[in-house]
Write an enzyme that holds these catalytic residues in place. Structure first.
Site, PDB file in Angstrom:
ATOM      1  N   HIS A   8      -2.528  -1.288   1.350  1.00 15.52           N
ATOM      2  CA  HIS A   8      -1.961  -1.421   0.096  1.00 15.52           C
ATOM      3  C   HIS A   8      -0.556  -1.621  -0.243  1.00 15.52           C
ATOM      4  O   HIS A   8       0.095  -1.109   0.671  1.00 15.52           O
ATOM      5  CB  HIS A   8      -2.486  -0.591  -1.132  1.00 15.52           C
ATOM      6  CG  HIS A   8      -2.023   0.837  -0.831  1.00 15.52           C
ATOM      7  ND1 HIS A   8      -0.627   1.471  -1.073  1.00 15.52           N
ATOM      8  CD2 HIS A   8      -2.622   1.861  -0.212  1.00 15.52           C
ATOM      9  CE1 HIS A   8      -0.663   2.557  -0.756  1.00 15.52           C
ATOM     10  NE2 HIS A   8      -1.771   3.115  -0.180  1.00 15.52           N
ATOM     11  N   GLU A  10       3.501  -0.629  -1.687  1.00 18.14           N
ATOM     12  CA  GLU A  10       4.103   0.573  -2.018  1.00 18.14           C
ATOM     13  C   GLU A  10       3.821   1.233  -3.350  1.00 18.14           C
ATOM     14  O   GLU A  10       3.834   0.543  -4.229  1.00 18.14           O
ATOM     15  CB  GLU A  10       5.569   0.312  -1.790  1.00 18.14           C
ATOM     16  CG  GLU A  10       6.446   1.514  -1.588  1.00 18.14           C
ATOM     17  CD  GLU A  10       7.852   1.472  -1.210  1.00 18.14           C
ATOM     18  OE1 GLU A  10       8.667   1.227  -2.202  1.00 18.14           O
ATOM     19  OE2 GLU A  10       8.086   1.059  -0.050  1.00 18.14           O
ATOM     20  N   ASN A  14       4.963   6.903  -2.304  1.00 23.29           N
ATOM     21  CA  ASN A  14       4.983   6.481  -0.991  1.00 23.29           C
ATOM     22  C   ASN A  14       6.684   6.788  -0.609  1.00 23.29           C
ATOM     23  O   ASN A  14       7.106   7.247   0.310  1.00 23.29           O
ATOM     24  CB  ASN A  14       4.763   5.145  -0.618  1.00 23.29           C
ATOM     25  CG  ASN A  14       3.273   4.687  -0.334  1.00 23.29           C
ATOM     26  OD1 ASN A  14       2.665   3.673  -0.959  1.00 23.29           O
ATOM     27  ND2 ASN A  14       2.583   5.963   0.206  1.00 23.29           N
ATOM     28  N   GLU A  81      -9.042   6.382   0.151  1.00 21.15           N
ATOM     29  CA  GLU A  81      -8.203   7.227   0.962  1.00 21.15           C
ATOM     30  C   GLU A  81      -8.797   8.597   1.212  1.00 21.15           C
ATOM     31  O   GLU A  81      -9.528   9.102   0.492  1.00 21.15           O
ATOM     32  CB  GLU A  81      -7.003   7.226   0.258  1.00 21.15           C
ATOM     33  CG  GLU A  81      -5.735   8.125   0.834  1.00 21.15           C
ATOM     34  CD  GLU A  81      -5.418   7.468   2.304  1.00 21.15           C
ATOM     35  OE1 GLU A  81      -6.257   7.511   3.192  1.00 21.15           O
ATOM     36  OE2 GLU A  81      -4.241   7.286   2.159  1.00 21.15           O
ATOM     37  N   LYS A  92       5.339  16.701   2.671  1.00 22.48           N
ATOM     38  CA  LYS A  92       5.196  17.260   3.976  1.00 22.48           C
ATOM     39  C   LYS A  92       5.832  18.784   3.897  1.00 22.48           C
ATOM     40  O   LYS A  92       5.496  19.911   4.287  1.00 22.48           O
ATOM     41  CB  LYS A  92       5.660  16.402   5.170  1.00 22.48           C
ATOM     42  CG  LYS A  92       5.533  17.063   6.572  1.00 22.48           C
ATOM     43  CD  LYS A  92       5.978  16.222   7.381  1.00 22.48           C
ATOM     44  CE  LYS A  92       5.998  16.728   8.918  1.00 22.48           C
ATOM     45  NZ  LYS A  92       6.923  17.769   9.246  1.00 22.48           N
TER      46      LYS A  92
END
Length: 202
Positions: A8, A10, A14, A81, A92
């Site tokens: 897909h 952006e 993202n 997903e 993260k």
């Protein structure tokens, strides 16, 4: 038959480096422009069927390919997903701080150590494989071209499944937004023709 696997466009998440998982984040302005460029590229590419994850960012990307050709988009839950559970919406660094060792182990060996929501990538690969087999069964022994629009992690699992590749390579492959990965399914083998091609964005 031929699979054209497309990630897909952006999203704002993202750009921010946030895990999206199954949160239904829409395309950003840049993502919509990427989808438009993708659609222009497909003006000269024959497509017989279009399948998409039901999440908005994938479906809207699929529309850029399907609508100009008058094709319906088939939504498939099996290529939604990965479910990251509590990690969704976090970067993260945030996940490392909050979940520590559990996240570190997943990053080292995601096929054996679970993510917060779905479990291991082995479990996710099973549902992706089932979805692909359902599509293959419809077009087996044909020369049809089938577009599948989904998500980075899911499409990497699709590549490993279709090519029977080792999971050790999972961290060695990246798929960019609106990139094309082309795999031909022959009688006795699958052939990787193109990996992560996004030259329509140049």
């Amino acid at each position: 038959m031929r699979f054209i696997l497309i990630r897909h466009g952006e999203t704002e998440w993202n750009t921010a480096g946030r895990y999206q998982g199954q949160t239904d984040v829409p395309l950003s302005e840049r993502g919509r422009a990427q989808a438009a460029a993708l659609g222009k590229r497909f003006e000269s590419i024959q497509v017989d069927a279009v399948y998409s994850s039901p999440l908005q960012r994938a479906y809207d990307t699929a529309r850029a390919v399907a609508e100009p050709k008058g094709l319906p988009i088939h939504k498939v839950d099996g290529i939604k997903e990965l479910d990251f559970g509590e990690w969704d919406g976090l970067t993260k660094e945030m996940i490392e701080e909050k979940f520590g060792e559990a996240f570190s182990l997943y990053r080292i060996e995601p096929f054996h150590y679970p993510m917060a929501g779905e479990g291991t990538l082995n479990r996710a690969k099973l549902r992706v494989g089932e979805a692909l087999e359902d599509i293959k069964e419809k077009y087996r022994h044909t020369d049809k071209t089938v577009v599948v629009v989904a998500h980075g992690g899911i499409l990497k699992l699709a590549v490993f499944y279709l090519l029977d590749m080792s999971s050790r390579l999972y961290r060695c492959i990246e798929l960019d937004n609106t990139s094309l990965t082309v795999i031909d399914i022959e009688k006795d083998r699958s052939i990787l023709r193109t990996l992560n091609d996004s030259h329509h964005l140049d």
